[in-house]
Design a protein around this motif. Structure first.
Motif, PDB file in Angstrom:
ATOM      1  N   SER A 154       0.829  -1.206   0.000  1.00 33.09           N
ATOM      2  CA  SER A 154       0.000   0.000   0.000  1.00 33.09           C
ATOM      3  C   SER A 154       0.867   1.261   0.000  1.00 33.09           C
ATOM      4  N   ALA A 155       2.019   1.222   0.707  1.00 33.67           N
ATOM      5  CA  ALA A 155       2.918   2.374   0.720  1.00 33.67           C
ATOM      6  C   ALA A 155       3.510   2.615  -0.665  1.00 33.67           C
ATOM      7  N   LYS A 156       3.899   1.528  -1.354  1.00 29.10           N
ATOM      8  CA  LYS A 156       4.434   1.670  -2.708  1.00 29.10           C
ATOM      9  C   LYS A 156       3.369   2.195  -3.662  1.00 29.10           C
ATOM     10  N   ARG A 157       2.135   1.738  -3.470  1.00 29.13           N
ATOM     11  CA  ARG A 157       1.053   2.219  -4.327  1.00 29.13           C
ATOM     12  C   ARG A 157       0.820   3.715  -4.114  1.00 29.13           C
ATOM     13  N   ARG A 158       0.858   4.145  -2.854  1.00 29.80           N
ATOM     14  CA  ARG A 158       0.672   5.573  -2.567  1.00 29.80           C
ATOM     15  C   ARG A 158       1.832   6.417  -3.091  1.00 29.80           C
ATOM     16  N   LEU A 159       3.049   5.879  -3.031  1.00 31.80           N
ATOM     17  CA  LEU A 159       4.194   6.588  -3.587  1.00 31.80           C
ATOM     18  C   LEU A 159       4.032   6.772  -5.092  1.00 31.80           C
ATOM     19  N   LYS A 160       3.546   5.740  -5.753  1.00 36.20           N
ATOM     20  CA  LYS A 160       3.344   5.839  -7.194  1.00 36.20           C
ATOM     21  C   LYS A 160       2.255   6.853  -7.529  1.00 36.20           C
ATOM     22  N   GLU A 161       1.178   6.867  -6.708  1.00 33.24           N
ATOM     23  CA  GLU A 161       0.094   7.818  -6.941  1.00 33.24           C
ATOM     24  C   GLU A 161       0.573   9.259  -6.768  1.00 33.24           C
ATOM     25  N   ARG A 162       1.499   9.451  -5.842  1.00 34.96           N
ATOM     26  CA  ARG A 162       1.968  10.800  -5.545  1.00 34.96           C
ATOM     27  C   ARG A 162       3.155  11.221  -6.402  1.00 34.96           C
ATOM     28  N   SER A 163       3.629  10.316  -7.254  1.00 30.70           N
ATOM     29  CA  SER A 163       4.780  10.641  -8.087  1.00 30.70           C
ATOM     30  C   SER A 163       4.454  11.817  -9.013  1.00 30.70           C
ATOM     31  N   ARG A 164       5.416  12.660  -9.147  1.00 28.44           N
ATOM     32  CA  ARG A 164       5.346  13.849 -10.010  1.00 28.44           C
ATOM     33  C   ARG A 164       4.356  14.906  -9.521  1.00 28.44           C
ATOM     34  N   ARG A 165       3.734  14.678  -8.360  1.00 31.83           N
ATOM     35  CA  ARG A 165       2.799  15.688  -7.851  1.00 31.83           C
ATOM     36  C   ARG A 165       3.533  16.979  -7.493  1.00 31.83           C
ATOM     37  N   GLU A 166       4.684  16.848  -6.860  1.00 32.87           N
ATOM     38  CA  GLU A 166       5.451  18.025  -6.496  1.00 32.87           C
ATOM     39  C   GLU A 166       5.921  18.773  -7.739  1.00 32.87           C
ATOM     40  N   GLN A 167       6.341  18.030  -8.779  1.00 36.42           N
ATOM     41  CA  GLN A 167       6.778  18.670 -10.008  1.00 36.42           C
ATOM     42  C   GLN A 167       5.654  19.480 -10.645  1.00 36.42           C
ATOM     43  N   ARG A 168       4.449  18.914 -10.654  1.00 37.37           N
ATOM     44  CA  ARG A 168       3.308  19.633 -11.241  1.00 37.37           C
ATOM     45  C   ARG A 168       2.984  20.888 -10.446  1.00 37.37           C
ATOM     46  N   HIS A 169       3.072  20.789  -9.119  1.00 39.73           N
ATOM     47  CA  HIS A 169       2.774  21.946  -8.278  1.00 39.73           C
ATOM     48  C   HIS A 169       3.788  23.068  -8.523  1.00 39.73           C
ATOM     49  N   VAL A 170       5.076  22.715  -8.563  1.00 39.28           N
ATOM     50  CA  VAL A 170       6.118  23.715  -8.794  1.00 39.28           C
ATOM     51  C   VAL A 170       5.989  24.317 -10.191  1.00 39.28           C
TER      52      VAL A 170
END
Length: 385
Positions: A234-250
């Motif tokens: 579940s942690a790996k799945r959440r990491l994948k879901e959150r991938s590139r989120r910071e890049q999009r925000h910046v």
């Protein structure tokens, strides 16, 4: 001026499977071509084609797809050599540089694949594309994009488009050749000082504090570390879901800042002056806790956004030498390292003026920008005797 427009493909299950299979096939073959280029030390695309083209055709690739695979490999090695020459991989003999030079380039199975107009055709009225795959040509694949993006595609699309896959969704990234607006004669310049504590400070008073963005990055960093420590599915799945989120925000934040700066310059009829910060990561020496902040600082992206938005709006833009802009008094020109007491306070030891450090630097950048612009307009032809 070249910009890219990204559209999302609305694929059916069989279409997605065909596109995924195509990307895997072309990138596996690109890795093979890379090994051939590395082992035989083939320096030119034409020579590499002699070694690999027949095999690529035997593996089921079309003529254009085979050419694009070879060109993609050659471009990758050209980029690698350019990075080595520029020192981006360290000095000669460094561990990172030896690692890059000691093995062939490997392509990810979902890496982008270029398509030209022979392999890809667009129907703008129906919002569909026809695209080549290893399973045959797929027709009438629907795509979605904004109305402005569609208008840009119809008017200015030229050259290749890249097929990419992100989290199971396929996108086409099209290159558009947009004409630059005619530059006007600027009535002065706006200096833009880029930094970490304050993302951007202009000589007109516009300032964007970096506290919120830095807090967001720290929160994302702590969350990633917490999830990585758990090592559960579940942690790996959440990491994948959150991938590139910071890049999009910046990226979104930088777009907003760049638009505000360019709009202000266009409204007041002035030009923009930016610091030439290329290579700052290799020049600046920081303590270990500060290195993460420096390498997360997307100053190059913000500068690129300002440049292309200024070109589209016809706003004159110049780059200036950043040396001593934070130590020079904008009022009297006195230069002293002690003028800047801390991150935000500037007190000139020559004339005693007190100012915000970043705002003082932005005024210096504006002054240098005007000098650079005027020097470019001055005639260098000797006077006639």
């Amino acid at each position: 001026m070249k910009i890219v427009v990204q559209v999302k493909l609305l694929t059916e299950a069989d279409q997605a499977a065909a596109l995924r299979s195509t990307l895997r096939a072309v990138n596996d073959l690109a890795t093979w071509v890379s090994e051939v280029a590395f082992v035989n030390d083939v320096p030119r695309e034409y020579e590499l084609r002699k070694h690999t083209y027949a095999h690529l055709k035997e593996q089921g690739l079309g003529a254009q797809a085979a050419q694009h695979v070879i060109k993609k490999v050659r471009d990758a090695y050209t980029t690698l050599k350019a990075n080595i020459r520029a020192g981006n991989l360290g000095k000669e003999g460094s561990k990172r540089r030896r690692k890059a030079e000691s093995k062939p380039i490997v392509f990810r199975c979902e890496a982008a694949q270029p398509y030209d107009d022979r392999c890809l055709s667009w129907r703008y009225d129906q919002r569909t594309v026809s695209i080549w795959t290893t399973s045959g040509r797929l027709k009438n694949i629907r795509y979605v994009c904004s109305a402005e993006a569609l208008k840009t595609l119809q008017a200015y699309r030229q050259g290749e488009s890249d097929l990419i896959e992100r989290d199971g969704v396929f996108y086409l990234v099209a290159t558009c050749e947009v004409p630059e607006a005619e530059q006007y004669e600027p009535d002065g310049f706006i200096g833009v000082d880029l930094g970490m504590a304050n993302i951007a400070t202009t000589s007109t008073g516009y300032q964007v504090a970096g506290r919120g963005l830095n807090r967001y990055r720290k929160r994302q960093l702590a969350l990633r570390a917490k999830l990585q420590k758990k090592r559960t599915k579940s942690a790996k799945r959440r990491l994948k879901e959150r991938s590139r989120r910071e890049q999009r925000h910046v990226k979104n934040t930088n777009h907003i800042i760049a638009k505000m700066i360019v709009t202000e310059a266009e409204r007041t009829g002035r030009g923009l002056a930016l610091e030439e910060l290329q290579g700052i990561r290799t020049r600046v020496r920081l303590r270990k806790p500060q290195r993460v902040a420096l390498h997360c600082w997307a100053f190059a992206q913000l500068a690129d956004f300002i440049v292309y938005k200024a070109k589209r709006a016809g706003v004159p833009l110049v780059f200036v030498d950043p040396a001593y802009t934070s130590q020079t008094c904008a009022e009297c020109g006195h230069v002293d390292k002690r003028n800047r007491l801390d991150q935000g306070l500037f007190i000139c030891r020559g004339c005693g003026v007190v100012a915000h450090a970043d705002r003082n630097a932005s005024h210096n950048i504006a002054t240098r920008g005007e000098r650079v612009w005027n020097a470019g307009r001055e005639s260098r032809v000797p006077a006639t005797p």
